[in-house]
Design a protein around this motif. Sequence first.
Motif, PDB file in Angstrom:
ATOM      1  N   GLU A  18       0.832  -1.196   0.000  1.00 38.68           N
ATOM      2  CA  GLU A  18       0.000   0.000   0.000  1.00 38.68           C
ATOM      3  C   GLU A  18       0.875   1.258   0.000  1.00 38.68           C
ATOM      4  O   GLU A  18       0.591   2.234  -0.721  1.00 38.68           O
ATOM      5  CB  GLU A  18      -0.930   0.006   1.225  1.00 38.68           C
ATOM      6  CG  GLU A  18      -2.050  -0.995   1.127  1.00 38.68           C
ATOM      7  CD  GLU A  18      -2.897  -1.043   2.406  1.00 38.68           C
ATOM      8  OE1 GLU A  18      -2.713  -0.159   3.278  1.00 38.68           O
ATOM      9  OE2 GLU A  18      -3.717  -1.945   2.507  1.00 38.68           O
ATOM     10  N   LYS A  19       1.934   1.234   0.795  1.00 36.38           N
ATOM     11  CA  LYS A  19       2.852   2.379   0.853  1.00 36.38           C
ATOM     12  C   LYS A  19       3.536   2.588  -0.509  1.00 36.38           C
ATOM     13  O   LYS A  19       3.675   3.722  -0.980  1.00 36.38           O
ATOM     14  CB  LYS A  19       3.899   2.190   1.942  1.00 36.38           C
ATOM     15  CG  LYS A  19       3.352   2.377   3.333  1.00 36.38           C
ATOM     16  CD  LYS A  19       4.445   2.202   4.368  1.00 36.38           C
ATOM     17  CE  LYS A  19       3.908   2.344   5.785  1.00 36.38           C
ATOM     18  NZ  LYS A  19       4.939   2.148   6.806  1.00 36.38           N
ATOM     19  N   ILE A  20       3.930   1.470  -1.141  1.00 35.45           N
ATOM     20  CA  ILE A  20       4.583   1.563  -2.453  1.00 35.45           C
ATOM     21  C   ILE A  20       3.608   2.123  -3.476  1.00 35.45           C
ATOM     22  O   ILE A  20       3.948   3.006  -4.274  1.00 35.45           O
ATOM     23  CB  ILE A  20       5.136   0.190  -2.894  1.00 35.45           C
ATOM     24  CG1 ILE A  20       6.343  -0.172  -2.043  1.00 35.45           C
ATOM     25  CG2 ILE A  20       5.514   0.214  -4.372  1.00 35.45           C
ATOM     26  CD1 ILE A  20       6.864  -1.564  -2.279  1.00 35.45           C
ATOM     27  N   ASN A  21       2.360   1.592  -3.447  1.00 31.57           N
ATOM     28  CA  ASN A  21       1.343   2.108  -4.373  1.00 31.57           C
ATOM     29  C   ASN A  21       1.090   3.599  -4.127  1.00 31.57           C
ATOM     30  O   ASN A  21       0.956   4.387  -5.073  1.00 31.57           O
ATOM     31  CB  ASN A  21       0.040   1.326  -4.235  1.00 31.57           C
ATOM     32  CG  ASN A  21       0.120  -0.041  -4.873  1.00 31.57           C
ATOM     33  OD1 ASN A  21       0.945  -0.276  -5.751  1.00 31.57           O
ATOM     34  ND2 ASN A  21      -0.737  -0.951  -4.429  1.00 31.57           N
ATOM     35  N   ASN A  22       1.040   3.974  -2.850  1.00 33.47           N
ATOM     36  CA  ASN A  22       0.842   5.369  -2.481  1.00 33.47           C
ATOM     37  C   ASN A  22       2.005   6.232  -3.005  1.00 33.47           C
ATOM     38  O   ASN A  22       1.793   7.302  -3.560  1.00 33.47           O
ATOM     39  CB  ASN A  22       0.698   5.486  -0.961  1.00 33.47           C
ATOM     40  CG  ASN A  22       0.223   6.864  -0.537  1.00 33.47           C
ATOM     41  OD1 ASN A  22      -0.160   7.673  -1.361  1.00 33.47           O
ATOM     42  ND2 ASN A  22       0.231   7.115   0.757  1.00 33.47           N
ATOM     43  N   HIS A  23       3.233   5.751  -2.838  1.00 33.37           N
ATOM     44  CA  HIS A  23       4.417   6.474  -3.340  1.00 33.37           C
ATOM     45  C   HIS A  23       4.403   6.549  -4.863  1.00 33.37           C
ATOM     46  O   HIS A  23       4.770   7.588  -5.435  1.00 33.37           O
ATOM     47  CB  HIS A  23       5.713   5.801  -2.848  1.00 33.37           C
ATOM     48  CG  HIS A  23       6.001   6.028  -1.398  1.00 33.37           C
ATOM     49  ND1 HIS A  23       6.113   7.272  -0.847  1.00 33.37           N
ATOM     50  CD2 HIS A  23       6.222   5.156  -0.378  1.00 33.37           C
ATOM     51  CE1 HIS A  23       6.379   7.173   0.445  1.00 33.37           C
ATOM     52  NE2 HIS A  23       6.456   5.873   0.764  1.00 33.37           N
ATOM     53  N   GLU A  24       3.982   5.457  -5.508  1.00 33.34           N
ATOM     54  CA  GLU A  24       3.921   5.461  -6.974  1.00 33.34           C
ATOM     55  C   GLU A  24       2.907   6.500  -7.462  1.00 33.34           C
ATOM     56  O   GLU A  24       3.138   7.206  -8.444  1.00 33.34           O
ATOM     57  CB  GLU A  24       3.569   4.073  -7.505  1.00 33.34           C
ATOM     58  CG  GLU A  24       4.715   3.098  -7.427  1.00 33.34           C
ATOM     59  CD  GLU A  24       4.314   1.681  -7.860  1.00 33.34           C
ATOM     60  OE1 GLU A  24       3.107   1.439  -8.087  1.00 33.34           O
ATOM     61  OE2 GLU A  24       5.217   0.848  -7.990  1.00 33.34           O
ATOM     62  N   GLU A  25       1.765   6.612  -6.755  1.00 30.95           N
ATOM     63  CA  GLU A  25       0.770   7.613  -7.116  1.00 30.95           C
ATOM     64  C   GLU A  25       1.348   9.014  -6.932  1.00 30.95           C
ATOM     65  O   GLU A  25       1.153   9.903  -7.788  1.00 30.95           O
ATOM     66  CB  GLU A  25      -0.490   7.446  -6.267  1.00 30.95           C
ATOM     67  CG  GLU A  25      -1.304   6.221  -6.623  1.00 30.95           C
ATOM     68  CD  GLU A  25      -2.485   6.011  -5.667  1.00 30.95           C
ATOM     69  OE1 GLU A  25      -2.789   6.932  -4.869  1.00 30.95           O
ATOM     70  OE2 GLU A  25      -3.094   4.946  -5.729  1.00 30.95           O
ATOM     71  N   ARG A  26       2.019   9.218  -5.818  1.00 39.52           N
ATOM     72  CA  ARG A  26       2.638  10.529  -5.562  1.00 39.52           C
ATOM     73  C   ARG A  26       3.709  10.846  -6.607  1.00 39.52           C
ATOM     74  O   ARG A  26       3.787  11.974  -7.104  1.00 39.52           O
ATOM     75  CB  ARG A  26       3.266  10.562  -4.169  1.00 39.52           C
ATOM     76  CG  ARG A  26       2.262  10.652  -3.073  1.00 39.52           C
ATOM     77  CD  ARG A  26       2.967  10.769  -1.742  1.00 39.52           C
ATOM     78  NE  ARG A  26       2.026  10.836  -0.635  1.00 39.52           N
ATOM     79  CZ  ARG A  26       2.363  10.836   0.629  1.00 39.52           C
ATOM     80  NH1 ARG A  26       3.651  10.754   0.952  1.00 39.52           N
ATOM     81  NH2 ARG A  26       1.465  10.912   1.556  1.00 39.52           N
ATOM     82  N   ILE A  27       4.523   9.851  -6.948  1.00 39.77           N
ATOM     83  CA  ILE A  27       5.565  10.046  -7.969  1.00 39.77           C
ATOM     84  C   ILE A  27       4.910  10.370  -9.309  1.00 39.77           C
ATOM     85  O   ILE A  27       5.353  11.270 -10.032  1.00 39.77           O
ATOM     86  CB  ILE A  27       6.482   8.803  -8.064  1.00 39.77           C
ATOM     87  CG1 ILE A  27       7.353   8.695  -6.821  1.00 39.77           C
ATOM     88  CG2 ILE A  27       7.340   8.867  -9.322  1.00 39.77           C
ATOM     89  CD1 ILE A  27       8.151   7.411  -6.716  1.00 39.77           C
ATOM     90  N   GLY A  28       3.838   9.677  -9.646  1.00 43.08           N
ATOM     91  CA  GLY A  28       3.110   9.955 -10.904  1.00 43.08           C
ATOM     92  C   GLY A  28       2.551  11.372 -10.906  1.00 43.08           C
ATOM     93  O   GLY A  28       2.637  12.089 -11.917  1.00 43.08           O
ATOM     94  N   ALA A  29       1.962  11.784  -9.756  1.00 45.01           N
ATOM     95  CA  ALA A  29       1.424  13.144  -9.660  1.00 45.01           C
ATOM     96  C   ALA A  29       2.549  14.168  -9.779  1.00 45.01           C
ATOM     97  O   ALA A  29       2.409  15.193 -10.465  1.00 45.01           O
ATOM     98  CB  ALA A  29       0.673  13.330  -8.344  1.00 45.01           C
TER      99      ALA A  29
END
Length: 137
Positions: A18-29
């Motif tokens: 979940e943290k990785i997915n959250n970081h990936e979303e933030r990186i994408g944004a």
Amino acid sequence: MTEGSRPSMFETVKDHDEKINNHEERIGALEKVDQKHEERLKELEEQSIKLENTILKTSTETREVMREQTEKQTEKLFELLKTAMGIQSTRSTQNHEFKMLKWNTIATIVMKVSGALLGLLSSGGLLYYYVTEFWLK
């Protein structure tokens, strides 16, 4: 998860996922924001180049107009000066001619009067007049 116990491996992996997915979303944004910033920067650079070209073109045109106006004004001033010098020269010539005419007229009158007197004296007419007027009366 129980109290005082450690989370299970599954929960830990799920939490990390979940943290990785959250970081990936933030990186994408952040990548999207960065891309928008790049696009704005590129647009600003293009506008800056357009503005610079416009300023250079306007400056060149302004210099050309100023040069043309300066040349025209210089030509007009030169013509005015030439005309003024011509008028001054004409006035000087006219004054000289007037003086010459005046002295020529005076000389002509003196020559005619002296010629008449000389004629009277040489023919004896003045002497005759003098004798008849003053001695014979």
